[in-house]
Write an enzyme that holds these catalytic residues in place. Sequence first.
Site, PDB file in Angstrom:
ATOM      1  CB  CYS A  54      72.960 -28.143  53.828  1.00  0.00           C
ATOM      2  SG  CYS A  54      73.796 -27.561  52.791  1.00  0.00           S
ATOM      3  CB  CYS A 131      76.095 -30.096  64.933  1.00  0.00           C
ATOM      4  SG  CYS A 131      74.515 -30.562  64.686  1.00  0.00           S
TER       5      CYS A 131
END
Lengths: 324, 404
Positions: A54, A131
């Site tokens: 990913c 994030c």
Amino acid sequence: MAKNDILGDSLWDAYSDKVTTLMNNPQHQGEITEEEAASHGNKLIVADFGAESCGDAVRLYWEIDPKTDKIVNSKFKSFGCGTAIASSDVMTELCIGKTVQEAVKITNIDVELALRDTPDVPAVPPQKMHCSVMAYDVIKKAAGLYMGVDAESFEEEIIVCECARVSLGTLQEVIRLNDLTTIEQITDYTKAGGFCKSCIKPGGHEAREYYLVDILADTRKQMDEEKMAAAADAGASGDFEGMTLVQQIKAIDAVIDESVRQFLVMDGGDMEVIDIKNSDEYIDVYIRYLGACNGCASSSTGTLYAIESTLKEKLSSKIRVLPI
Amino acid sequence: MQVYMDNNATTMVDPEVLEAMIPYFKEQYGNPNSLHKFGTASHPAISKAIDQAYTAINAADEDDIIFTSCATESNNWVLQSVWIDKILNGDKNHIVTTEIEHPSVLSTCKFLEDQGVKVTYLPVNEQGVVEAHTVRSFITEKTALVSVMWANNETGMIFPIQEIGEICKEKEVLFHTDGVQAVGKIPVDMQAVNVDFMSMSAHKFHGPKGIGALYIKNSQELSPLLHGGEHMGGRRSGTLNVPFIVGMGKAMELATTDMEAKMAAIRAKRDRLEDALLEAIPETFTVGDRDNRTPNTILISIRGVEGEGMLWDLNNGQIGASTGSACASEDLEANTVMLAIGADNELAHTGIRLSLSRFTTDEEVDYVINHFKDAVSRLRAISSSYAKVQPTPGGEVQECELHH
């Protein structure tokens, strides 16, 4: 696009000092071993989220006192960019000292807030907000492992935009209440879709279960259907002003068929409804005389009055009949 | 010390190039189209730049080299004008290109697809190269144009332009190549290949930004992209950018004179850097056979180290490099070139490109080797890929569950 967007952002310059500092020197990077936890009489939980494929992966370690469920120590390992490492570091910091039950309440918003230098300046640029979502996800996973439940059971509602934590319910409500019609409006009202943009439509940075474009389209469709249903109900209950235009025309035709047309036909004439215009004050019904009525002296006086008063009586006092 | 190792993105202007340009800002600023001597005074310098450009790529006198604002313009010009000339006003409907072209080719192709053009995006092999027989197999009677880059910006891999040119000639299909990463880095001889159009950009070989060119074989037909005047024979309107044309000519000359020797020097440094990194750092690999790569380029994959994180540490060490997999881009897909060459998904986020120039010194190479090793050690110490304690049963992740 405008003047301030022509050059584009300098990504790394938009990071808070805290993000930079923690990326350069993370405080809780490392591992906790089974032996270490056992030597304190504690339980070790290790959870992964994301994967290298990913582009982002995090492993969270919790040393938990089984008597109190308190996280006495926490570490992380991360494959990711600077903000991923800094977010993971702050996440472990936030976990330490909390019980597992308290820790599951930590969201990515808390992580991002903890990374800010000043309360009202974001710690990272919009495209990096994502994030901190990994931190939130891995906590749920660790808690699920410790409590023996599914990680998703901690989620009380469906979160559509993870960056801004906006739920499906909130989005539907805001679209309805404010009669929103565009994605930009949704972002202005809720911040959803304003960060990594994955949730706007398919094809973004990650695949989502729900997309704003679909939610908007579905909600608008539902709103339209409800409006129609309300109008249909109004028709059934005889509320002429609440009816749709088509229903109004049908209702007027029905009244004319029942109470007016037979008298016109007897004199060799007829009429038809051309249009209806609704305003706050009046409902103007435009008609055209046919046959002998056309040019008949009383067509603009007595006959007209009779038609108008019948419609007023049977349908609405706001009706005015205007021959053309 | 600070080290610039991103020369495939742009380069420093060679001081000799800058020096050649200066008079055309200050003393000889006339418009070359003017009749008076202020205008014509610049003609010798422009003629010289044209000569330098023709010599650098060995173009024939019957060919055209038209100066543009950049290679993006040159690429757009060819694709859009072939569309107008051969598809809208002709009986063709198809363009062949590759899946790893520069965005100025790929985005223009997507735009043309929206206009109804059929576009085939050819795959690359495990070396990151499109094979000539693949090109042949996708050309149809309706194909108007084949557009294949001469060398790739990320891997440096060199494509079989000679063979593809022969195929296009045989099939009577126009052939465009984006030569941005080839001109000035490897020998480019336009009389040795069958290329109809080639795009170039000065700032990739120590010329200034804001000037490029399009080579057109035999001065053949291609509708202008920019209309307006009779500049450059009406092929590209806009007042001639005299100092930049002078600079581009000079830069082409400097890059191609004694090219073998210059490239050998860069290659030696590149190979030393590559060998040192591969030897010192376990679980790394570089993409593409060295012998078929531009001599200045390394694309290196470092297991367990995410590309942007690595750039961050290199930047802290005063080193400028790049990655095609920055997790900052809106589309966080893995590096397309790395995926195209069949790299594992896991490694597709770990590519770092180092690109040298003729100004790169041995000291700089040593400096990069040291800092690179330090950065990898630090980031691998943090990396989950190198963690020893395994997840609690049920806490593992098998595959990417985040991205599509």
